[in-house]
Design a protein around this motif. Structure first.
Motif, PDB file in Angstrom:
ATOM      1  N   SER A 268       0.823  -1.195   0.000  1.00 35.81           N
ATOM      2  CA  SER A 268       0.000   0.000   0.000  1.00 35.81           C
ATOM      3  C   SER A 268       0.867   1.258   0.000  1.00 35.81           C
ATOM      4  O   SER A 268       2.002   1.238   0.487  1.00 35.81           O
ATOM      5  N   PRO A 269       0.351   2.365  -0.525  1.00 38.12           N
ATOM      6  CA  PRO A 269       1.114   3.619  -0.488  1.00 38.12           C
ATOM      7  C   PRO A 269       1.187   4.178   0.934  1.00 38.12           C
ATOM      8  O   PRO A 269       0.318   3.912   1.771  1.00 38.12           O
TER       9      PRO A 269
ATOM     10  N   ALA B 151       2.952   3.389  -3.858  1.00 36.87           N
ATOM     11  CA  ALA B 151       2.382   2.049  -4.003  1.00 36.87           C
ATOM     12  C   ALA B 151       3.360   1.201  -4.808  1.00 36.87           C
ATOM     13  O   ALA B 151       3.916   1.658  -5.809  1.00 36.87           O
TER      14      ALA B 151
END
Length: 227
Positions: free
Chosen positions: A170-171, A208
């Motif tokens: 995930s970012p 990401a």
């Protein structure tokens, strides 16, 4: 592979955990700890994920290291192919050479043992795999990538080995530093190296990250970032 697992952080001691952030890595006996090919310093252990049996690369673990001691404008994120697009071929040798200031190690999960003499830089956080897709996790295994921009799925490596989706991060992930760990080196507004004031490290600028792997032969990793 349609089965999806979401990785969530949870509080637990480091003992026999197989997926986690920071702490001491689990590696096969005799594995050399990676050093940065740009500055020669030892890379920091960031995270590792053990793939469940039903997943692509089931029974294997991927371990990520990255240099926090240097910053180069050309290598803030993983190098991309000059001609990269959906369905592209990754040239032979590229997946071994592009990992300059980061390293992905892949090995059988059952071969791994804790590296007791590793000096921790990132604080330990356990990762728990939960079946299904959910928001707010560290990342996911399985399914298809949740691209931020256009689909950049590569097709093959060395013109013949299919590439498969392995893992998505995930970012905005923060890797908390242990007390006394040196700050991450970053670039200031003039492009000169400076020390980060943050109490955590970032991997690939916090973008990401999408990891693809070879479907046969030696397990090789291709990392793509999007923001």
């Amino acid at each position: 592979m349609n089965t999806i697992w979401t990785l969530f952080k949870r509080i637990a001691p480091q003992n026999d955990q197989q997926s986690f952030i920071g702490g001491k890595p689990f590696l096969p006996t005799g594995t050399n700890l990676p050093t940065c090919k740009l500055c020669g310093q030892r890379e920091a252990f960031m995270f590792q994920v053990a793939f469940p049996p039903q997943a692509n690369w089931g029974g294997r673990t991927i371990s990520c290291f990255a240099c926090m001691r240097c910053a180069d404008e050309s290598f803030l994120i993983p190098e991309m192919l000059e001609e990269h697009w959906q369905g592209c071929d990754i040239p032979n040798g590229f997946l071994q050479s592009y990992q300059r200031n980061f390293t992905f190690l892949v090995f059988p999960t059952n071969d791994a043992k804790i590296v007791e003499n590793y000096e921790e830089q990132v604080a330990f956080v356990a990762l728990e795999l939960q079946s299904g897709l959910a928001n707010g996790g560290f990342g996911k295994i399985g399914g298809t990538p949740n691209w931020v921009l256009d689909d950049e799925t590569p097709a093959t490596y060395s013109s013949k080995i299919p590439m498969i989706f392995i893992l998505e991060l995930s970012p905005g992930i923060q890797f908390p530093k242990v007390q006394g760990a040196l700050p991450q080196t970053e670039l200031d507004i003039f492009g000169s190296p400076s020390t980060s004031p943050l109490d955590y490290y970032q991997l690939f600028l916090g973008n990401a990250t999408f990891l693809f792997g070879t479907s046969s032969g030696d397990p090789l990793v291709y990392a793509i970032t999007q923001v």
